[in-house]
Design an enzyme around this catalytic site. Sequence first.
Site, PDB file in Angstrom:
ATOM      1  N   SER A  27      -4.550  15.824 -19.839  1.00  0.00           N
ATOM      2  CA  SER A  27      -5.229  14.632 -20.341  1.00  0.00           C
ATOM      3  C   SER A  27      -4.924  13.398 -19.483  1.00  0.00           C
ATOM      4  N   GLU A 167       5.548  11.996 -25.392  1.00  0.00           N
ATOM      5  CA  GLU A 167       5.487  10.730 -24.641  1.00  0.00           C
ATOM      6  C   GLU A 167       5.820   9.502 -25.491  1.00  0.00           C
ATOM      7  N   TYR A 169       4.624   8.698 -28.513  1.00  0.00           N
ATOM      8  CA  TYR A 169       3.575   8.206 -29.402  1.00  0.00           C
ATOM      9  C   TYR A 169       3.916   8.529 -30.865  1.00  0.00           C
ATOM     10  N   ARG A 217       0.973  19.239 -27.853  1.00  0.00           N
ATOM     11  CA  ARG A 217       1.795  18.720 -26.741  1.00  0.00           C
ATOM     12  C   ARG A 217       3.159  18.360 -27.309  1.00  0.00           C
ATOM     13  N   HIS A 255       7.373   7.037 -22.994  1.00  0.00           N
ATOM     14  CA  HIS A 255       6.962   6.009 -22.032  1.00  0.00           C
ATOM     15  C   HIS A 255       8.046   4.964 -21.826  1.00  0.00           C
ATOM     16  N   ALA A 257      11.187   5.584 -21.627  1.00  0.00           N
ATOM     17  CA  ALA A 257      12.356   6.176 -20.948  1.00  0.00           C
ATOM     18  C   ALA A 257      12.533   5.528 -19.581  1.00  0.00           C
ATOM     19  N   CYS A 337      -2.777  15.181  -4.448  1.00  0.00           N
ATOM     20  CA  CYS A 337      -2.308  13.965  -5.140  1.00  0.00           C
ATOM     21  C   CYS A 337      -0.906  13.630  -4.624  1.00  0.00           C
ATOM     22  N   GLN A 342      -1.195   4.458  -7.825  1.00  0.00           N
ATOM     23  CA  GLN A 342      -1.777   3.158  -7.487  1.00  0.00           C
ATOM     24  C   GLN A 342      -3.197   2.953  -8.014  1.00  0.00           C
ATOM     25  N   CYS A 344      -4.755   5.264 -10.285  1.00  0.00           N
ATOM     26  CA  CYS A 344      -4.988   5.897 -11.596  1.00  0.00           C
ATOM     27  C   CYS A 344      -4.240   5.109 -12.668  1.00  0.00           C
ATOM     28  N   ALA A 387      -7.930   4.100   6.947  1.00  0.00           N
ATOM     29  CA  ALA A 387      -9.301   3.566   6.945  1.00  0.00           C
ATOM     30  C   ALA A 387     -10.171   4.327   7.942  1.00  0.00           C
ATOM     31  N   GLN A 414      -0.103   3.852   9.791  1.00  0.00           N
ATOM     32  CA  GLN A 414       1.144   3.525   9.074  1.00  0.00           C
ATOM     33  C   GLN A 414       1.616   4.627   8.120  1.00  0.00           C
ATOM     34  N   VAL A 451      -8.169   2.243  23.329  1.00  0.00           N
ATOM     35  CA  VAL A 451      -9.461   1.825  23.888  1.00  0.00           C
ATOM     36  C   VAL A 451      -9.567   0.317  23.960  1.00  0.00           C
ATOM     37  N   ALA A 661      -3.333   1.414   1.145  1.00  0.00           N
ATOM     38  CA  ALA A 661      -4.118   2.568   1.580  1.00  0.00           C
ATOM     39  C   ALA A 661      -5.307   2.794   0.660  1.00  0.00           C
TER      40      ALA A 661
HETATM   41  P1  FAD Z   1      -3.211   1.479  10.044  1.00  0.00           P
HETATM   42  O1  FAD Z   1      -2.619   2.498   9.174  1.00  0.00           O
HETATM   43  O2  FAD Z   1      -2.337   0.408  10.553  1.00  0.00           O
HETATM   44  O3  FAD Z   1      -3.892   2.230  11.278  1.00  0.00           O
HETATM   45  C1  FAD Z   1      -4.408   1.574  12.396  1.00  0.00           C
HETATM   46  C2  FAD Z   1      -4.458   2.539  13.562  1.00  0.00           C
HETATM   47  O4  FAD Z   1      -5.180   1.943  14.618  1.00  0.00           O
HETATM   48  C3  FAD Z   1      -3.092   2.878  14.126  1.00  0.00           C
HETATM   49  O5  FAD Z   1      -2.921   4.304  14.129  1.00  0.00           O
HETATM   50  C4  FAD Z   1      -3.114   2.314  15.536  1.00  0.00           C
HETATM   51  O6  FAD Z   1      -2.378   3.123  16.454  1.00  0.00           O
HETATM   52  C5  FAD Z   1      -4.585   2.351  15.833  1.00  0.00           C
HETATM   53  N1  FAD Z   1      -5.023   1.390  16.881  1.00  0.00           N
HETATM   54  C6  FAD Z   1      -4.865   0.036  16.873  1.00  0.00           C
HETATM   55  N2  FAD Z   1      -5.440  -0.496  17.972  1.00  0.00           N
HETATM   56  C7  FAD Z   1      -5.969   0.535  18.675  1.00  0.00           C
HETATM   57  C8  FAD Z   1      -6.693   0.613  19.884  1.00  0.00           C
HETATM   58  N3  FAD Z   1      -7.038  -0.458  20.593  1.00  0.00           N
HETATM   59  N4  FAD Z   1      -7.076   1.842  20.331  1.00  0.00           N
HETATM   60  C9  FAD Z   1      -6.749   2.958  19.625  1.00  0.00           C
HETATM   61  N5  FAD Z   1      -6.072   2.922  18.477  1.00  0.00           N
HETATM   62  C10 FAD Z   1      -5.702   1.728  17.995  1.00  0.00           C
HETATM   63  N6  FAD Z   1       0.156   1.770   1.268  1.00  0.00           N
HETATM   64  C11 FAD Z   1      -0.056   2.198   0.032  1.00  0.00           C
HETATM   65  O7  FAD Z   1      -1.175   2.084  -0.457  1.00  0.00           O
HETATM   66  N7  FAD Z   1       0.930   2.801  -0.696  1.00  0.00           N
HETATM   67  C12 FAD Z   1       2.163   2.966  -0.195  1.00  0.00           C
HETATM   68  O8  FAD Z   1       3.031   3.493  -0.892  1.00  0.00           O
HETATM   69  C13 FAD Z   1       2.428   2.524   1.109  1.00  0.00           C
HETATM   70  N8  FAD Z   1       3.651   2.646   1.646  1.00  0.00           N
HETATM   71  C14 FAD Z   1       3.883   2.187   2.892  1.00  0.00           C
HETATM   72  C15 FAD Z   1       5.162   2.301   3.418  1.00  0.00           C
HETATM   73  C16 FAD Z   1       5.430   1.850   4.702  1.00  0.00           C
HETATM   74  C17 FAD Z   1       6.826   1.976   5.232  1.00  0.00           C
HETATM   75  C18 FAD Z   1       4.372   1.274   5.467  1.00  0.00           C
HETATM   76  C19 FAD Z   1       4.659   0.797   6.879  1.00  0.00           C
HETATM   77  C20 FAD Z   1       3.119   1.143   4.953  1.00  0.00           C
HETATM   78  C21 FAD Z   1       2.864   1.583   3.647  1.00  0.00           C
HETATM   79  N9  FAD Z   1       1.609   1.431   3.071  1.00  0.00           N
HETATM   80  C22 FAD Z   1       1.380   1.909   1.817  1.00  0.00           C
HETATM   81  C23 FAD Z   1       0.540   0.687   3.735  1.00  0.00           C
HETATM   82  C24 FAD Z   1      -0.566   1.600   4.285  1.00  0.00           C
HETATM   83  O9  FAD Z   1       0.003   2.582   5.119  1.00  0.00           O
HETATM   84  C25 FAD Z   1      -1.574   0.743   4.994  1.00  0.00           C
HETATM   85  O10 FAD Z   1      -2.172  -0.122   4.062  1.00  0.00           O
HETATM   86  C26 FAD Z   1      -2.662   1.590   5.644  1.00  0.00           C
HETATM   87  O11 FAD Z   1      -2.100   2.482   6.572  1.00  0.00           O
HETATM   88  C27 FAD Z   1      -3.669   0.696   6.356  1.00  0.00           C
HETATM   89  O12 FAD Z   1      -4.612   1.535   6.947  1.00  0.00           O
HETATM   90  P2  FAD Z   1      -5.468   1.101   8.227  1.00  0.00           P
HETATM   91  O13 FAD Z   1      -6.221   2.315   8.582  1.00  0.00           O
HETATM   92  O14 FAD Z   1      -6.190  -0.134   7.914  1.00  0.00           O
HETATM   93  O15 FAD Z   1      -4.408   0.722   9.340  1.00  0.00           O
HETATM   94  P1  NAP Z   2       3.894  -7.811   1.409  1.00  0.00           P
HETATM   95  O1  NAP Z   2       3.917  -6.987   0.209  1.00  0.00           O
HETATM   96  O2  NAP Z   2       2.876  -8.875   1.531  1.00  0.00           O
HETATM   97  O3  NAP Z   2       5.346  -8.467   1.550  1.00  0.00           O
HETATM   98  C1  NAP Z   2       5.671  -9.319   2.578  1.00  0.00           C
HETATM   99  C2  NAP Z   2       7.054  -9.924   2.330  1.00  0.00           C
HETATM  100  O4  NAP Z   2       7.362 -10.752   3.398  1.00  0.00           O
HETATM  101  C3  NAP Z   2       7.145 -10.731   1.087  1.00  0.00           C
HETATM  102  O5  NAP Z   2       8.358 -10.421   0.446  1.00  0.00           O
HETATM  103  C4  NAP Z   2       7.114 -12.166   1.560  1.00  0.00           C
HETATM  104  O6  NAP Z   2       7.914 -12.853   0.654  1.00  0.00           O
HETATM  105  C5  NAP Z   2       7.700 -12.072   2.957  1.00  0.00           C
HETATM  106  N1  NAP Z   2       7.129 -13.010   3.932  1.00  0.00           N
HETATM  107  C6  NAP Z   2       5.822 -13.315   4.116  1.00  0.00           C
HETATM  108  N2  NAP Z   2       5.683 -14.173   5.131  1.00  0.00           N
HETATM  109  C7  NAP Z   2       6.923 -14.419   5.617  1.00  0.00           C
HETATM  110  C8  NAP Z   2       7.427 -15.235   6.674  1.00  0.00           C
HETATM  111  N3  NAP Z   2       6.627 -15.941   7.426  1.00  0.00           N
HETATM  112  N4  NAP Z   2       8.755 -15.240   6.871  1.00  0.00           N
HETATM  113  C9  NAP Z   2       9.581 -14.522   6.095  1.00  0.00           C
HETATM  114  N5  NAP Z   2       9.155 -13.737   5.085  1.00  0.00           N
HETATM  115  C10 NAP Z   2       7.847 -13.687   4.844  1.00  0.00           C
HETATM  116  O7  NAP Z   2       3.722  -6.916   2.696  1.00  0.00           O
HETATM  117  P2  NAP Z   2       4.492  -5.632   3.216  1.00  0.00           P
HETATM  118  O8  NAP Z   2       5.764  -5.393   2.530  1.00  0.00           O
HETATM  119  O9  NAP Z   2       4.505  -5.811   4.692  1.00  0.00           O
HETATM  120  O10 NAP Z   2       3.509  -4.465   2.871  1.00  0.00           O
HETATM  121  C11 NAP Z   2       2.241  -4.399   3.503  1.00  0.00           C
HETATM  122  C12 NAP Z   2       1.262  -3.726   2.599  1.00  0.00           C
HETATM  123  O11 NAP Z   2       1.591  -2.354   2.474  1.00  0.00           O
HETATM  124  C13 NAP Z   2       1.337  -4.346   1.237  1.00  0.00           C
HETATM  125  O12 NAP Z   2       0.197  -5.135   0.995  1.00  0.00           O
HETATM  126  C14 NAP Z   2       1.429  -3.195   0.295  1.00  0.00           C
HETATM  127  O13 NAP Z   2       0.310  -3.115  -0.566  1.00  0.00           O
HETATM  128  C15 NAP Z   2       1.451  -1.944   1.143  1.00  0.00           C
HETATM  129  N6  NAP Z   2       2.597  -1.148   0.670  1.00  0.00           N
HETATM  130  C16 NAP Z   2       2.561  -0.663  -0.580  1.00  0.00           C
HETATM  131  C17 NAP Z   2       3.620   0.050  -1.047  1.00  0.00           C
HETATM  132  C18 NAP Z   2       3.598   0.621  -2.436  1.00  0.00           C
HETATM  133  O14 NAP Z   2       4.568   1.199  -2.864  1.00  0.00           O
HETATM  134  N7  NAP Z   2       2.531   0.498  -3.172  1.00  0.00           N
HETATM  135  C19 NAP Z   2       4.718   0.265  -0.252  1.00  0.00           C
HETATM  136  C20 NAP Z   2       4.735  -0.261   1.016  1.00  0.00           C
HETATM  137  C21 NAP Z   2       3.666  -0.984   1.460  1.00  0.00           C
HETATM  138  P3  NAP Z   2       8.189 -14.434   0.691  1.00  0.00           P
HETATM  139  O15 NAP Z   2       6.915 -15.038   1.162  1.00  0.00           O
HETATM  140  O16 NAP Z   2       8.553 -14.781  -0.731  1.00  0.00           O
HETATM  141  O17 NAP Z   2       9.336 -14.607   1.585  1.00  0.00           O
HETATM  142 FE1  SF4 Z   3      -2.546  10.937  -7.353  1.00  0.00          FE
HETATM  143 FE2  SF4 Z   3      -3.239   8.783  -8.807  1.00  0.00          FE
HETATM  144 FE3  SF4 Z   3      -2.246   8.459  -6.342  1.00  0.00          FE
HETATM  145 FE4  SF4 Z   3      -4.656   9.541  -6.691  1.00  0.00          FE
HETATM  146  S1  SF4 Z   3      -4.039   7.464  -7.208  1.00  0.00           S
HETATM  147  S2  SF4 Z   3      -3.063  10.236  -5.296  1.00  0.00           S
HETATM  148  S3  SF4 Z   3      -4.367  10.676  -8.567  1.00  0.00           S
HETATM  149  S4  SF4 Z   3      -1.204   9.360  -8.144  1.00  0.00           S
END
Ligand code: FAD
Ligand code: NAP
Ligand code: SF4
Length: 675
Positions: A27, A167, A169, A217, A255, A257, A337, A342, A344, A387, A414, A451, A661
């Site tokens: 469910s 859960e 309820y 359940r 929930h 817990a 999954c 994020q 769901c 993307a 990333q 490129v 992502a």
């Molecule tokens: P990117 O993933 O940055 O991909 C861009 C690609 O373009 C790269 O592979 C790069 O090499 C390539 N590129 C750039 N310029 C060129 C060029 N000129 N020629 C050829 N290739 C090129 N998001 C979540 O939603 N949930 C999470 O839990 C989460 N955890 C994360 C944890 C970490 C440690 C990090 C670093 C990121 C996390 N993110 C998470 C963020 C997520 O990975 C990004 O939001 C997502 O990857 C963005 O996708 P994108 O395709 O826009 O860019």
């Molecule tokens: P973020 O969530 O926007 O966090 C950036 C951090 O940097 C904040 O703590 C911010 O806090 C600080 N910051 C911003 N500008 C700064 C500056 N000029 N100098 C010093 N500190 C500064 O971005 P992120 O951690 O880089 O993550 C990137 C994206 O990946 C996020 O948008 C997130 O959605 C995604 N992501 C998601 C997950 C997840 O579990 N869902 C995990 C990893 C990444 P202050 O401005 O208060 O200092």
């Molecule tokens: Fe799984 Fe929900 Fe993340 Fe999709 S959004 S991968 S269903 S946990």
Amino acid sequence: MSSQYKHLLEPLDLGFTTLKNRALMGSMHTGLEDKARDFPKLAAYFAERARGGVGLMVTGGFAPNVEGWLSPFGSKLSKQSEVKRHLQVTKAVHDEGGKICLQILHAGRYGYSPLCVSASKIKSPISPFKPRALRSKGVYRTIKDYANSASLAQQAGYDGVEIMGSEGYFINQFLVTHTNKRTDEWGGSFENRMRLPVEIVKSVREKVGTNFIIIYRLSMLDLIEQGSTWEEVVQLGKAIEAAGATIINTGIGWHEARVPTIATSVPRAAFSWVTGRMQDHVSIPVVATNRINDPQVAEDVIARGDADMVSMARPFLADSDIINKAKAGKPESINTCIGCNQACLDHIFKGKRSTCLVNPRACYETELNFSPTATPKRVAVVGAGPAGLSAATVLAERGHSVDLFDKASEIGGQFNIAKKIPGKEEFYETLRYYGNKIETTGVNLKLSEEVDAATLINAGYDEVILATGIRPRELSIEGANHEKVLSYIDVVQNEKPVGNRVAIIGAGGIGFDVAEFLTHQDTTANSDIAQFNKKWGIDSEYKDRGAYGHADPQAPARQVTMLQRKKGKMGAGLGKTTGWIHRRSLKMKRVQMIRGVEYTKIDDRGLYFSIDGREAQVIECDNVVVCAGQVSRKDLLQELDNAGVVTHLIGGSKLAGELDAKRAIREGFELAASI
Ligand code: FAD
Ligand code: NAP
Ligand code: SF4
């Protein structure tokens, strides 16, 4: 049919009906249940999953009466006039050869409503409303309401009902003394406390007759103090069987817990052991659940005798076709999954329609579709992060000719950093899925190719998609280039050496992940269930009530301090359903968190900052790791625009703020569906 999954794919004979395999779609509230006008979408959603071959599905929860509402005017089945809308769902499922049960869920004190009721007048820690304690005759009336709801479900064409008894309820609230302080026939001894669920199952069975599935359940692990003992769980399981249930499904954790039960950091099938214990005590089929996201894991759970069936819920959001793909022996093509919550659960908690990070079509089956193109084009996609991968594969599937470039030597962007974070290993699966999809859709993949605009212009593409992602934001304070300063890419991806004392600048998603990475002991595999249980205080020997004992986390590998400039809560932007896990995990690892800072400089001693303009303080450290957010990388745009090339931006290259992502994959999909 693949023999690799022979236990999973074996039919299950329930006497009066046979399920075609052992997979139950558990469910999930999708947000489409609440309004009659959304039922055509709900029907399409279930029909697609029935087509995908699952043995049995369960709807999101429907309250048996107004007091049981999850939220005001939320999903409910208590009146004849509410039956008609469900006929669309059951017909759509049956037309596809599927079976479906309706879940009856009374929220009790978890109801986000002033009308909520419970065993006693005790507010839950996760809900703003204090419940009214039901009088005894109110309890009898509620039992009737369950039976009425089940009867209406039968009239609506459902194959059965699931009675939600876990859960935390309503039913759970009667079972344990933590929430049941009654002194009448519904409180006191365990016999009295379990009377409610037993009477519900009995009266439902009486009302619906023999040939109707009743799943109960059962909360096998409450994971709260003063939860049920194992002996009580078994006693209830036996009584539920005797009362007429067809199947016992497993519930894990209330929930409220403070133990993660479904997040990605929970090892796969981490709780099937408890269902295995129940197997010996009942003779009706039992279902294992939680973090079973792969047919091989499901197969192993059944093969080792932990359960007769497995429940997978979110995995069917990520891929409606898992079972057909398993049957065809093509597990590599499954969109797995990743347990992120994020799109769901986090959506549901924000009152938004549920979908899936890795599958934006989930719950949008009637809206987000694509068809083969009538005018194939040559398209370049620059960047193979989430993307670019999403865009390139949809474009190729539609018949366009696609060149996908990445300067890196592997796809993923990333995600290749994210997958290395302890507890985020599931991110590998998304890259495996896209790797397979690139092959099957015929995307022309060009790795290790950075490129430039000239190359793209000279190649004469019809359209160019820039999915080039982001650059980490650089610091502009004194000492920003000091040798002890590292970026998160240096640390996680390039594995540069890091000292024992670390300051992390930035407490967003990446700051939290880097802190987890740096404090994690290298020796611990995240798939280690015993280690997970130890860390969170899950008592797998069930010596304590609720199987909730003493948390005993590993010592941190390093001394870490995280800082942010904002005065608000650290990690405020993390997911609603997972943020607390990240915060709690880092607290266990004694990570210091300092907010409201102004950074002043970095030198040989460490990182200097002040708070509210007071005298500067220093964190003495070996390294400062910068996780200060990201900026868009859209270097090629201007030149392409100037040359008149039709160019699109998606993901990080379009907008770095609020990027995740989920947005990246959805944008790639939507753009590719429109070209
Ligand atoms: P990117 O993933 O940055 O991909 C861009 C690609 O373009 C790269 O592979 C790069 O090499 C390539 N590129 C750039 N310029 C060129 C060029 N000129 N020629 C050829 N290739 C090129 N998001 C979540 O939603 N949930 C999470 O839990 C989460 N955890 C994360 C944890 C970490 C440690 C990090 C670093 C990121 C996390 N993110 C998470 C963020 C997520 O990975 C990004 O939001 C997502 O990857 C963005 O996708 P994108 O395709 O826009 O860019
Ligand atoms: P973020 O969530 O926007 O966090 C950036 C951090 O940097 C904040 O703590 C911010 O806090 C600080 N910051 C911003 N500008 C700064 C500056 N000029 N100098 C010093 N500190 C500064 O971005 P992120 O951690 O880089 O993550 C990137 C994206 O990946 C996020 O948008 C997130 O959605 C995604 N992501 C998601 C997950 C997840 O579990 N869902 C995990 C990893 C990444 P202050 O401005 O208060 O200092
Ligand atoms: Fe799984 Fe929900 Fe993340 Fe999709 S959004 S991968 S269903 S946990």
